[in-house]
Design an enzyme around this catalytic site. Structure first.
Site, PDB file in Angstrom:
ATOM      1  N   ASP A  37       0.829  -1.220   0.000  1.00  0.00           N
ATOM      2  CA  ASP A  37       0.000   0.000   0.000  1.00  0.00           C
ATOM      3  C   ASP A  37       0.859   1.263   0.000  1.00  0.00           C
ATOM      4  O   ASP A  37       0.602   2.196  -0.766  1.00  0.00           O
ATOM      5  CB  ASP A  37      -1.054  -0.003   1.123  1.00  0.00           C
ATOM      6  CG  ASP A  37      -0.531  -0.250   2.521  1.00  0.00           C
ATOM      7  OD1 ASP A  37       0.691  -0.451   2.696  1.00  0.00           O
ATOM      8  OD2 ASP A  37      -1.360  -0.228   3.458  1.00  0.00           O
ATOM      9  N   GLY A 122      -2.948  -7.247  18.041  1.00  0.00           N
ATOM     10  CA  GLY A 122      -1.548  -7.488  17.666  1.00  0.00           C
ATOM     11  C   GLY A 122      -1.368  -8.729  16.816  1.00  0.00           C
ATOM     12  O   GLY A 122      -0.382  -9.453  16.959  1.00  0.00           O
ATOM     13  N   LEU A 125      -4.536  -8.567  11.968  1.00  0.00           N
ATOM     14  CA  LEU A 125      -5.906  -8.498  11.449  1.00  0.00           C
ATOM     15  C   LEU A 125      -6.500  -7.099  11.649  1.00  0.00           C
ATOM     16  O   LEU A 125      -7.710  -6.922  11.603  1.00  0.00           O
ATOM     17  CB  LEU A 125      -6.792  -9.550  12.123  1.00  0.00           C
ATOM     18  CG  LEU A 125      -6.369 -11.011  11.897  1.00  0.00           C
ATOM     19  CD1 LEU A 125      -7.303 -11.958  12.663  1.00  0.00           C
ATOM     20  CD2 LEU A 125      -6.368 -11.382  10.418  1.00  0.00           C
ATOM     21  N   SER A 127      -6.654  -4.880  14.264  1.00  0.00           N
ATOM     22  CA  SER A 127      -7.463  -4.520  15.434  1.00  0.00           C
ATOM     23  C   SER A 127      -7.406  -3.012  15.678  1.00  0.00           C
ATOM     24  O   SER A 127      -8.400  -2.408  16.099  1.00  0.00           O
ATOM     25  CB  SER A 127      -6.982  -5.266  16.670  1.00  0.00           C
ATOM     26  OG  SER A 127      -5.601  -5.038  16.866  1.00  0.00           O
ATOM     27  N   SER A 128      -6.262  -2.388  15.380  1.00  0.00           N
ATOM     28  CA  SER A 128      -6.181  -0.940  15.643  1.00  0.00           C
ATOM     29  C   SER A 128      -7.002  -0.156  14.621  1.00  0.00           C
ATOM     30  O   SER A 128      -7.661   0.822  14.978  1.00  0.00           O
ATOM     31  CB  SER A 128      -4.738  -0.454  15.684  1.00  0.00           C
ATOM     32  OG  SER A 128      -4.064  -0.779  14.500  1.00  0.00           O
ATOM     33  N   ASP A 172      -5.616  -0.931   5.653  1.00  0.00           N
ATOM     34  CA  ASP A 172      -6.429  -1.473   6.746  1.00  0.00           C
ATOM     35  C   ASP A 172      -7.691  -0.643   6.969  1.00  0.00           C
ATOM     36  O   ASP A 172      -8.796  -1.179   7.099  1.00  0.00           O
ATOM     37  CB  ASP A 172      -5.611  -1.506   8.048  1.00  0.00           C
ATOM     38  CG  ASP A 172      -4.309  -2.261   7.884  1.00  0.00           C
ATOM     39  OD1 ASP A 172      -4.150  -2.954   6.854  1.00  0.00           O
ATOM     40  OD2 ASP A 172      -3.449  -2.165   8.778  1.00  0.00           O
TER      41      ASP A 172
HETATM   42  C1  GLA Z   1       0.099  -3.047   8.294  1.00  0.00           C
HETATM   43  C2  GLA Z   1      -0.128  -1.614   7.816  1.00  0.00           C
HETATM   44  C3  GLA Z   1      -0.720  -1.600   6.401  1.00  0.00           C
HETATM   45  C4  GLA Z   1       0.081  -2.471   5.442  1.00  0.00           C
HETATM   46  C5  GLA Z   1       0.358  -3.837   6.059  1.00  0.00           C
HETATM   47  C6  GLA Z   1       1.295  -4.670   5.223  1.00  0.00           C
HETATM   48  O1  GLA Z   1      -1.114  -3.710   8.449  1.00  0.00           O
HETATM   49  O2  GLA Z   1      -0.993  -0.938   8.688  1.00  0.00           O
HETATM   50  O3  GLA Z   1      -0.815  -0.274   5.937  1.00  0.00           O
HETATM   51  O4  GLA Z   1       1.253  -1.816   5.042  1.00  0.00           O
HETATM   52  O5  GLA Z   1       0.914  -3.750   7.357  1.00  0.00           O
HETATM   53  O6  GLA Z   1       0.677  -4.992   4.017  1.00  0.00           O
END
Ligand code: GLA
Length: 377
Positions: A37, A122, A125, A127-128, A172
């Site tokens: 991303d 953590g 997935l 969570s934050s 995310d």
């Molecule tokens: C974390 C970051 C995302 C992305 C992933 C790896 O989840 O928050 O922005 O870079 O790692 O794909």
């Protein structure tokens, strides 16, 4: 994995359910396209059937109680200045979201809220992101304030960066907001265009937590991002997404980005054709690239991927940032329970760690949520 649904916990806790509005924001699992991303590339996540749930009513300040943490955070409606000074630490996310939305013009309406999440913390997935986005949609909702999905995703991304110092990408938060039941999302992280891709019948998406919490991720994540940007600059490109295979033949980080971009598109074709063997092959190839070229795996994640493939998964890979957390496997609906059992048994024996396996289904993105009918009367 058995769990008490977050909405049920919030409902059971509410003393005065009347007048509360309900909001939820899901976590996400990424099928293919990690560490893409922030290089402007393509990703293929879906919002999962695990969420952060918020019951909120307008209030004076912004006051949020977390049933998971057992604590309360209170910040002024205009934000807290520096969110990293907020205690307890989970409140930094809330404070940062409040600040970002205030800067975008959210009316100064306070909020009194209770939240709970069933996205494992953590674990890779998001969570934050679920916490940020659920608070953001609740803050928008109580103030009757409209804001577009892209702007909200970017505000939450920026809040994450301000709260943690980790310069994360947009995947995310966008996946949490734009999810669609039954579909993965092909996201172009440069244009932010999103194309839904139906998950075929017969595919079971199995997520297995390695039992190893993510560690060192903050500094290692920032290092990878910086190195990716430096490589793009050295190649004279705006972002690594624009590199060709020839440009990066001797550059492992760039090689991951270029080959992973190709795998994301190939995975879309495999999903559309219902070719689960090919999808699995792409998962395993992606894991090897994240392990060998991008170097974000760990011996435990490698062992878990091997155990899953050995147990009969079509393919498996780490999902999210890596350095611990979860692995995602493409499995056959008919054998997923057996695969989970065999893989976790063998992984436990190999590592002494306690894995947790659960299936994920693609869910709708964040928004208003019907108060559960089992709410206390
Ligand atoms: C974390 C970051 C995302 C992305 C992933 C790896 O989840 O928050 O922005 O870079 O790692 O794909």
């Amino acid at each position: 994995m058995t769990r008490v649904d977050a909405a049920a916990r919030v409902a059971a806790d509410l003393e005065r359910p009347e007048g509360a509005s309900w909001f939820r924001a899901p976590g996400r699992v990424n099928l293919v396209g990690d560490h893409m991303d922030y290089s402007g590339g393509f990703v293929l996540p879906f919002a999962i059937d695990r969420s952060c749930v918020v019951a909120a009513r307008p209030g004076g300040s912004v006051r949020v109680r977390s049933l998971d943490a057992g604590s309360v955070v209170e910040v002024p409606v205009a934000g807290a200045g520096d969110p990293t000074s907020v205690r307890p630490a989970w409140g930094r996310y809330v404070a940062a979201v409040v600040g970002e939305l205030a800067a975008l013009g959210r009316p100064p309406v306070g909020m009194d809220a209770v939240l709970a999440s069933d996205v494992p913390l953590g674990s890779g997935l998001s969570s934050s992101a679920a916490l940020e986005v659920s608070c953001a949609v609740a803050l928008a909702g109580v103030a009757e304030w409209e804001i577009g999905v892209e702007a909200l995703a970017e505000a939450c991304r920026s809040a994450e960066e301000r709260a943690t110092g980790v310069p994360c990408g947009i995947m995310d938060q966008l996946a949490s907001l734009a999810g669609r039941a039954g579909d993965a999302l092909l996201i172009d992280c440069r244009s932010l265009e999103i194309e839904p891709v139906a998950l075929p019948d017969g595919l079971a998406v199995l997520v297995v937590h390695s039992g190893l919490s993510r560690s060192l991720d903050a500094s290692a994540y920032a290092d990878r991002r910086r190195a990716s940007e430096q490589l793009a600059a050295k190649l004279g490109l705006a972002a690594l997404r624009d590199a060709t295979e020839a440009d990066v033949a001797d550059e492992p980080l760039g090689r991951h980005v270029v080959t992973e971009n190709r795998r994301v598109h190939a995975a879309v074709q495999a999903l559309t054709a219902g070719d689960l063997v090919e999808l699995g092959r792409l998962f395993s190839e992606s894991h090897a690239s994240l392990r060998d070229d991008f170097r974000v795996s760990t011996p435990e994640l490698d062992a878990l991927v091997e155990s899953l493939v050995h147990a009969g998964a079509y393919g498996a890979r780490l999902t999210g940032a890596g350095f611990g957390g979860c692995v995602v496997a493409a499995c056959d609906e008919a054998s997923v329970a057996d695969v989970a059992e065999a893989a976790t048994t063998s992984y436990r024996a190999r590592t002494g760690l306690e894995p947790v396996a659960f299936r994920c289904h693609a869910a709708d993105g964040a928004g208003v949520f019907q108060a559960p009918s089992y709410q206390r009367a």
